[in-house]
Design a protein around this motif. Sequence first.
Motif, PDB file in Angstrom:
ATOM      1  N   MET A 199       0.843  -1.057  -0.037  1.00  0.00           N
ATOM      2  CA  MET A 199       0.077  -0.010  -0.232  1.00  0.00           C
ATOM      3  C   MET A 199       0.942   1.278   0.024  1.00  0.00           C
ATOM      4  O   MET A 199       1.895   1.352   0.729  1.00  0.00           O
ATOM      5  N   LYS A 200       0.564   2.047  -0.997  1.00  0.00           N
ATOM      6  CA  LYS A 200       1.398   3.281  -0.933  1.00  0.00           C
ATOM      7  C   LYS A 200       0.778   4.343   0.049  1.00  0.00           C
ATOM      8  O   LYS A 200      -0.256   4.449   0.459  1.00  0.00           O
ATOM      9  N   THR A 201       1.803   4.957   0.735  1.00  0.00           N
ATOM     10  CA  THR A 201       1.617   5.551   1.842  1.00  0.00           C
ATOM     11  C   THR A 201       2.038   7.040   1.558  1.00  0.00           C
ATOM     12  O   THR A 201       2.829   7.364   0.632  1.00  0.00           O
ATOM     13  N   LYS A 202       1.396   8.045   2.545  1.00  0.00           N
ATOM     14  CA  LYS A 202       1.795   9.464   2.188  1.00  0.00           C
ATOM     15  C   LYS A 202       2.708   9.907   3.122  1.00  0.00           C
ATOM     16  O   LYS A 202       2.554   9.497   4.540  1.00  0.00           O
ATOM     17  N   ARG A 203       3.550  11.223   3.024  1.00  0.00           N
ATOM     18  CA  ARG A 203       4.630  11.654   4.072  1.00  0.00           C
ATOM     19  C   ARG A 203       4.346  13.256   3.881  1.00  0.00           C
ATOM     20  O   ARG A 203       4.436  13.712   2.722  1.00  0.00           O
ATOM     21  N   LEU A 204       3.901  13.685   5.168  1.00  0.00           N
ATOM     22  CA  LEU A 204       3.735  14.902   5.152  1.00  0.00           C
ATOM     23  C   LEU A 204       5.260  15.904   4.758  1.00  0.00           C
ATOM     24  O   LEU A 204       6.116  15.344   5.202  1.00  0.00           O
ATOM     25  N   PRO A 205       5.018  17.236   4.253  1.00  0.00           N
ATOM     26  CA  PRO A 205       5.971  17.840   3.810  1.00  0.00           C
ATOM     27  C   PRO A 205       6.705  18.541   5.062  1.00  0.00           C
ATOM     28  O   PRO A 205       7.925  19.004   4.868  1.00  0.00           O
ATOM     29  N   TRP A 206       6.070  18.539   6.287  1.00  0.00           N
ATOM     30  CA  TRP A 206       6.726  19.125   7.504  1.00  0.00           C
ATOM     31  C   TRP A 206       7.157  18.319   8.499  1.00  0.00           C
ATOM     32  O   TRP A 206       7.230  18.411   9.618  1.00  0.00           O
ATOM     33  N   CYS A 207       8.198  17.460   7.928  1.00  0.00           N
ATOM     34  CA  CYS A 207       9.132  16.678   8.785  1.00  0.00           C
ATOM     35  C   CYS A 207      10.362  17.576   9.141  1.00  0.00           C
ATOM     36  O   CYS A 207      11.375  17.465   8.862  1.00  0.00           O
ATOM     37  N   ASN A 208      10.003  18.724   9.933  1.00  0.00           N
ATOM     38  CA  ASN A 208      10.950  19.486  10.297  1.00  0.00           C
ATOM     39  C   ASN A 208      11.331  19.618  11.781  1.00  0.00           C
ATOM     40  O   ASN A 208      11.827  20.303  12.569  1.00  0.00           O
ATOM     41  N   PHE A 209      11.402  18.221  12.476  1.00  0.00           N
ATOM     42  CA  PHE A 209      11.582  18.044  13.598  1.00  0.00           C
ATOM     43  C   PHE A 209      13.056  18.432  13.959  1.00  0.00           C
ATOM     44  O   PHE A 209      13.175  18.829  15.131  1.00  0.00           O
ATOM     45  N   GLN A 210      13.834  17.874  13.345  1.00  0.00           N
ATOM     46  CA  GLN A 210      15.331  18.158  13.585  1.00  0.00           C
ATOM     47  C   GLN A 210      15.502  19.783  13.608  1.00  0.00           C
ATOM     48  O   GLN A 210      16.242  20.295  14.463  1.00  0.00           O
ATOM     49  N   ASP A 211      14.949  20.484  12.746  1.00  0.00           N
ATOM     50  CA  ASP A 211      15.196  21.840  12.904  1.00  0.00           C
ATOM     51  C   ASP A 211      14.453  22.367  14.008  1.00  0.00           C
ATOM     52  O   ASP A 211      15.156  23.484  14.585  1.00  0.00           O
ATOM     53  N   ILE A 212      13.325  22.089  14.820  1.00  0.00           N
ATOM     54  CA  ILE A 212      12.818  22.298  15.757  1.00  0.00           C
ATOM     55  C   ILE A 212      13.552  22.066  16.915  1.00  0.00           C
ATOM     56  O   ILE A 212      13.641  22.779  17.744  1.00  0.00           O
ATOM     57  N   ILE A 213      14.046  20.978  16.910  1.00  0.00           N
ATOM     58  CA  ILE A 213      14.958  20.629  18.275  1.00  0.00           C
ATOM     59  C   ILE A 213      16.331  21.432  18.051  1.00  0.00           C
ATOM     60  O   ILE A 213      16.705  21.928  18.981  1.00  0.00           O
ATOM     61  N   ALA A 214      16.678  21.859  17.182  1.00  0.00           N
ATOM     62  CA  ALA A 214      17.939  22.682  17.018  1.00  0.00           C
ATOM     63  C   ALA A 214      17.764  23.976  17.659  1.00  0.00           C
ATOM     64  O   ALA A 214      18.713  24.416  18.308  1.00  0.00           O
ATOM     65  N   MET A 215      16.647  24.559  17.178  1.00  0.00           N
ATOM     66  CA  MET A 215      16.002  25.854  17.592  1.00  0.00           C
ATOM     67  C   MET A 215      15.890  25.774  18.918  1.00  0.00           C
ATOM     68  O   MET A 215      16.435  26.703  19.933  1.00  0.00           O
ATOM     69  N   GLU A 216      15.179  24.783  19.420  1.00  0.00           N
ATOM     70  CA  GLU A 216      14.935  24.910  21.054  1.00  0.00           C
ATOM     71  C   GLU A 216      16.277  24.454  21.567  1.00  0.00           C
ATOM     72  O   GLU A 216      16.316  25.155  22.959  1.00  0.00           O
ATOM     73  N   GLN A 217      17.105  23.920  21.467  1.00  0.00           N
ATOM     74  CA  GLN A 217      18.445  23.646  22.040  1.00  0.00           C
ATOM     75  C   GLN A 217      19.242  24.892  22.074  1.00  0.00           C
ATOM     76  O   GLN A 217      19.795  25.236  23.160  1.00  0.00           O
ATOM     77  N   ASP A 218      19.129  25.900  21.304  1.00  0.00           N
ATOM     78  CA  ASP A 218      19.418  27.036  21.309  1.00  0.00           C
ATOM     79  C   ASP A 218      19.301  28.019  22.683  1.00  0.00           C
ATOM     80  O   ASP A 218      19.815  28.886  23.286  1.00  0.00           O
ATOM     81  N   ILE A 252       2.228   6.457  10.288  1.00  0.00           N
ATOM     82  CA  ILE A 252       3.111   6.647  11.432  1.00  0.00           C
ATOM     83  C   ILE A 252       4.132   5.846  11.171  1.00  0.00           C
ATOM     84  O   ILE A 252       5.473   6.173  11.615  1.00  0.00           O
ATOM     85  N   GLU A 253       3.969   4.428  10.757  1.00  0.00           N
ATOM     86  CA  GLU A 253       5.365   3.674  10.446  1.00  0.00           C
ATOM     87  C   GLU A 253       6.435   4.232   9.534  1.00  0.00           C
ATOM     88  O   GLU A 253       7.487   3.750   9.803  1.00  0.00           O
ATOM     89  N   ASP A 254       5.924   5.108   8.817  1.00  0.00           N
ATOM     90  CA  ASP A 254       6.917   5.898   7.908  1.00  0.00           C
ATOM     91  C   ASP A 254       7.612   6.615   8.551  1.00  0.00           C
ATOM     92  O   ASP A 254       8.785   7.158   8.063  1.00  0.00           O
ATOM     93  N   LEU A 255       7.166   7.121   9.794  1.00  0.00           N
ATOM     94  CA  LEU A 255       8.185   8.273  10.522  1.00  0.00           C
ATOM     95  C   LEU A 255       9.120   7.668  11.745  1.00  0.00           C
ATOM     96  O   LEU A 255       9.381   8.140  12.398  1.00  0.00           O
ATOM     97  N   ARG A 284       0.647   0.890  18.622  1.00  0.00           N
ATOM     98  CA  ARG A 284       1.332   1.067  17.325  1.00  0.00           C
ATOM     99  C   ARG A 284       2.407   2.259  17.695  1.00  0.00           C
ATOM    100  O   ARG A 284       3.422   1.785  17.146  1.00  0.00           O
ATOM    101  N   LEU A 285       2.247   3.020  18.447  1.00  0.00           N
ATOM    102  CA  LEU A 285       3.398   4.150  18.518  1.00  0.00           C
ATOM    103  C   LEU A 285       4.260   3.616  19.270  1.00  0.00           C
ATOM    104  O   LEU A 285       5.466   3.707  19.158  1.00  0.00           O
ATOM    105  N   GLU A 286       4.048   2.799  20.597  1.00  0.00           N
ATOM    106  CA  GLU A 286       4.965   2.177  21.456  1.00  0.00           C
ATOM    107  C   GLU A 286       5.760   0.900  20.615  1.00  0.00           C
ATOM    108  O   GLU A 286       6.963   0.782  20.684  1.00  0.00           O
ATOM    109  N   LYS A 287       5.119   0.349  19.437  1.00  0.00           N
ATOM    110  CA  LYS A 287       5.975  -0.710  18.814  1.00  0.00           C
ATOM    111  C   LYS A 287       6.909   0.019  18.179  1.00  0.00           C
ATOM    112  O   LYS A 287       8.154  -0.369  17.857  1.00  0.00           O
ATOM    113  N   LEU A 288       6.876   1.294  17.646  1.00  0.00           N
ATOM    114  CA  LEU A 288       7.760   2.177  16.584  1.00  0.00           C
ATOM    115  C   LEU A 288       8.916   2.329  17.623  1.00  0.00           C
ATOM    116  O   LEU A 288      10.089   2.469  17.197  1.00  0.00           O
ATOM    117  N   LEU A 289       8.551   2.923  18.919  1.00  0.00           N
ATOM    118  CA  LEU A 289       9.374   3.581  19.541  1.00  0.00           C
ATOM    119  C   LEU A 289      10.225   2.428  20.519  1.00  0.00           C
ATOM    120  O   LEU A 289      11.325   2.839  20.963  1.00  0.00           O
TER     121      LEU A 289
END
Length: 235
Positions: free
Chosen positions: A1-20, A43-46, A81-86
């Motif tokens: 099954m083809k899945t979709k991925r949001l364009p806002w996978c900006n988590f690394q940028d957010i983390i870097a900003m907050e770390q400042d 969610i499995e794609d992430l 499902r979320l715990e299985k990924l983490l």
Amino acid sequence: MKTKRLPWCNFQDIIAMEQDYGARSTFFFLVLDPDSEDYAYDIEDLGPDLGMIVDQGHEVGLHGGHQTYNNPDDIREKKRRLEKLLNEPVVGYRNHYLKIKVPETWEYLSKAGFQYDSTMGFADCAGFRNGMCYPYKPFDLRNNRPMDIVEIPLAIMDKTLFYYMHLDLDLSWELTRQIIENVKQCHGVLNVLWHNNCMSGDYLKLYKRMLDYCSKEGAWMTSGKELYDWWSRYL
């Protein structure tokens, strides 16, 4: 099954900003099926993104769907499902559109193994829906006892200021600063919600201004899990 991925996978940028600013966050993720309302990704794609967030000292929590707040089976399944990924427990929760059914949602979350919820807040105005700026255990009037879950009440949401209240950047900041000062006087907790697709323009400017102000005031800016671990010693 083809899945979709949001364009806002900006988590690394957010983390870097907050770390400042010495800040850490909880990232709440929707776990939806393809036929669900607002489905945009599996969610499995992430998995790699979730691992990166946890590895850098932040928290991943469950963001319930539109009707999850009133469906204990869905709460347990999405948590699984979320715990299985983490490969670790998920202990924090917030529901879509701040939907909550009192006291049933708290009861469902507690039985599913959540430690805290952060849904209790206003969508259309900033402030304290329950009238206080402290985490608390909701009281079960039916059984005359505190419930086995902590509520970390929400005070400010990005869309509240700009979309619902129609404030510009300066007025949004003035209201935000006043709330921060009120919480500071009470030695309380300020829980804010910023969506990852609101990390641009005036939304981002306000978020950075808030982080900068709180950092200079010596605030402890941390995840819901860390706050729960600290606060639960006194509950």
